[in-house]
Design an enzyme around this catalytic site. Structure first.
Site, PDB file in Angstrom:
ATOM      1  N   ASP A 197      35.650  23.312  27.470  1.00 22.77           N
ATOM      2  CA  ASP A 197      35.066  23.733  26.196  1.00 22.77           C
ATOM      3  C   ASP A 197      35.555  22.788  25.097  1.00 22.77           C
ATOM      4  OD1 ASP A 197      37.615  24.516  25.567  1.00 22.77           O
ATOM      5  OD2 ASP A 197      37.221  26.655  25.642  1.00 22.77           O
ATOM      6  N   ASP A 222      31.679  32.362  31.913  1.00 24.54           N
ATOM      7  CA  ASP A 222      33.125  32.190  32.100  1.00 24.54           C
ATOM      8  C   ASP A 222      33.846  33.261  31.299  1.00 24.54           C
ATOM      9  OD1 ASP A 222      34.917  30.892  29.630  1.00 24.54           O
ATOM     10  OD2 ASP A 222      32.751  30.743  29.360  1.00 24.54           O
ATOM     11  N   CYS A 256      36.151  45.323  50.369  1.00 25.10           N
ATOM     12  CA  CYS A 256      36.418  43.923  50.047  1.00 25.10           C
ATOM     13  C   CYS A 256      37.133  43.248  51.213  1.00 25.10           C
ATOM     14  CB  CYS A 256      37.264  43.829  48.783  1.00 25.10           C
ATOM     15  SG  CYS A 256      37.676  42.142  48.286  1.00 25.10           S
ATOM     16  N   CYS A 277      38.705  40.191  50.841  1.00 27.46           N
ATOM     17  CA  CYS A 277      39.555  39.124  50.321  1.00 27.46           C
ATOM     18  C   CYS A 277      40.941  39.186  50.970  1.00 27.46           C
ATOM     19  CB  CYS A 277      39.671  39.207  48.793  1.00 27.46           C
ATOM     20  SG  CYS A 277      40.838  40.448  48.169  1.00 27.46           S
ATOM     21  N   CYS A 304      43.001  42.353  50.054  1.00 28.05           N
ATOM     22  CA  CYS A 304      42.542  43.614  50.645  1.00 28.05           C
ATOM     23  C   CYS A 304      42.690  43.633  52.163  1.00 28.05           C
ATOM     24  CB  CYS A 304      41.093  43.877  50.244  1.00 28.05           C
ATOM     25  SG  CYS A 304      40.918  44.208  48.467  1.00 28.05           S
ATOM     26  N   HIS A 327      42.350  38.943  43.988  1.00 22.03           N
ATOM     27  CA  HIS A 327      41.319  39.947  44.253  1.00 22.03           C
ATOM     28  C   HIS A 327      40.260  39.973  43.148  1.00 22.03           C
ATOM     29  CE1 HIS A 327      39.233  43.661  45.171  1.00 22.03           C
ATOM     30  NE2 HIS A 327      39.380  43.954  43.886  1.00 22.03           N
TER      31      HIS A 327
END
Length: 377
Positions: free
Chosen positions: A93, A267, A305, A307, A310, A336
Site C-alpha cells: 500500500d 486485505d 476445518c 487446517c 484443527c 487457523h
C-alpha cells in the site's frame, strides 16, 4: 503490462466475478483474500506456512517499511521478495492510510504530508513521488497510488477537496513510477460516502488508465450497510477488464458481500489481530478460545476445518496456551484464522463457478452468524 486480469466467468445468480490475476510472481485465482504482512512478515507465520494454506499474494506496508528497516536496506536485499524469502506475489500500500491514522502531528499540503514518526517522533515527509520511490525500491508486484483517506464521518467540503487532491496526486504517482513493466500501479477511488464525489473520483481515475483500481475510504467506521451501498454504485464505474480491490476489509460477511458487488481483491489485519487475542473464526461462528467453557473441551477448534491447527490440537490445549501467553498458541490461532478465510474464498470461487453464490452466502451466514444480524466478525 506487469499485471493482467483475466475474467473467467460472471455468476448468473449474483453477478460476482471469477477471474485470474497474472503477476510476475504467479497467477492468483480471484476473488482473493490477501493476508497482511505489515512489516515484511505476516505476524507469527512463516512463508512456508502461508504457502501451505494457499496464500498466493500478501501485503507489505510502505509507511512501516519506510520507518524501519528503511527502503534502501530492502532494495539492497533484492526487494521485499528477497528480503522476506517470499517468491509469490506481493502488494504494497502507499502508506497514505497509516500517515493519516497513526500520526498525531501531520500537515497536509498540495506537495504531500509532513508527519512525525509514531516510533521516534522524528519529522518526516511523504509526497506522491516519495511513496512511489519507496515502493519501486520495495519491488512489489502491485503498488498503490498515494492518496488521502478521509475519516468517517467527514463533511462534504472536506471530502470534496480531499478527493480532488487524491486525483492530482494519482497523476503525479503515474509520472513518478519508474518500473511499470515490473510493477502494476493501481489507482484508488475516494469520495467518502457521497455518491457524486465517488462518481467523479472514478471518472478521474479511470481516465488515467491504471492497470487496476482500488476502492478506498471504506471500512473506516461506517455502518456496513452504508459500505455496501457505496460499493453498489462505485464498483460498476470501474473497468470490467481490470482488477477491483476493496481495501481494509476482512470479516466473512464483508468479503462475501463485497464479492457479490463485483470486488476481486481484499486485505485486512483482522484475522491475525483477533487471533492474537484468542478469537477465532469457525464454521459455526466466532469462538473466543480463552473462555472458561473450553478448559475441558478436547474437540478440534473447528470440526469442519482440515487446517494444521484443527487436525492436531484441541480447544482445551489452545485455551491453555493462550491463557499462559505461550507464543505457540497465537501461532496456532493465527494459522487457523488465515486458513479459514482463504478456504472460505476458495468456496466462494467454487460457488461463483456453479452460479450459486447467493445460496452459498445464505447457508454460510446461517451457520456463522445465526441470529446475530449485526454480523461482527
Amino acid at each position: 503490462m506487469a499485471v493482467k486480469y483475466e475474467l473467467i466467468k460472471v455468476c448468473k445468480q449474483s453477478g460476482a466475478r471469477l477471474g485470474r490475476l497474472h503477476t510476475p510472481h504467479g497467477t492468483i485465482d480471484t476473488p482473493v483474500f490477501m493476508p497482511v504482512g505489515t512489516q515484511a512478515t505476516v505476524k507469527a507465520m512463516s512463508p512456508e506456512e502461508l504457502k501451505e494454506m494457499g496464500a498466493g499474494i500478501i501485503l507489505g506496508n510502505t509507511y512501516h517499511l519506510f520507518l524501519r528497516p528503511g527502503y534502501d536496506i530492502v532494495r539492497e536485499a533484492g526487494g521485499l521478495h528477497g528480503f522476506m524469502n517470499w517468491d509469490r506475489a506481493i502488494l504494497t500500500d502507499s502508506g497514505g492510510f497509516q500517515v493519516f491514522s497513526l500520526s498525531d502531528l501531520r500537515e497536509i499540503t498540495e506537495e504531500g504530508v509532513s508527519f512525525r514518526s509514531h516510533l521516534s517522533g522524528e519529522k518526516l515527509f511523504i509526497s506522491p513521488e516519495k511513496s512511489i520511490e519507496i515502493q519501486n525500491a520495495l519491488g512489489a508486484d502491485i503498488i498503490m497510488a498515494f492518496d488521502e483517506c478521509p475519516p468517517y464521518p467527514a463533511d462534504r467540503e472536506y471530502v470534496r477537496a480531499s478527493t480532488e487532491r487524491t486525483a492530482r496526486w494519482a497523476e503525479r504517482c503515474l509520472k513518478a513510477h519508474q518500473r511499470p513493466d515490473e510493477q502494476a500501479l493501481f489507482g484508488i477511488v475516494q469520495g467518502g460516502m457521497y455518491q457524486d464525489l465517488r462518481e467523479e473520483s472514478a471518472r478521474q481515475l479511470t481516465a488515467l488508465d491504471f492497470p487496476g483500481y482500488a476502492v478506498g475510504g471504506l471500512s473506516v467506521g461506517e455502518p456496513k450497510d452504508l459500505m455496501y451501498e457505496v460499493l453498489e454504485y462505485t464498483t460498476p464505474l470501474l473497468p470490467a477488464d481490470k482488477p477491483r480491490y476493496l481495501m481494509g476489509v476482512g470479516s466473512p460477511d464483508a468479503l462475501i458481500e463485497g464479492v457479490i458487488r463485483g470486488i476481486d481483491m481484499f486485505d485486512c489485519v483482522l484475522p491475525t489481530r483477533i487471533a492474537r487475542n484468542g478469537t477465532t473464526m469457525t464454521s459455526q461462528g466466532r469462538i473466543v478460545i480463552r473462555n472458561a467453557k473450553y478448559a475441558r473441551d478436547f474437540t478440534p477448534l473447528d470440526p469442519e476445518c482440515d487446517c494444521y491447527t484443527c487436525r492436531n490440537y484441541t480447544r482445551a490445549y489452545l485455551r491453555h496456551l493462550i491463557k499462559a501467553d505461550e507464543i505457540f498458541g497465537l501461532r496456532l490461532t493465527t494459522y487457523h484464522n488465515l486458513y479459514f478465510l482463504l478456504n472460505m474464498m476458495k468456496q466462494v470461487r467454487q460457488a461463483i463457478a456453479e452460479d450459486r453464490l447467493l445460496d452459498f452466502r445464505d447457508a454460510f451466514f446461517e451457520k456463522y452468524y445465526g441470529a446475530n444480524q449485526g454480523r461482527g466478525f
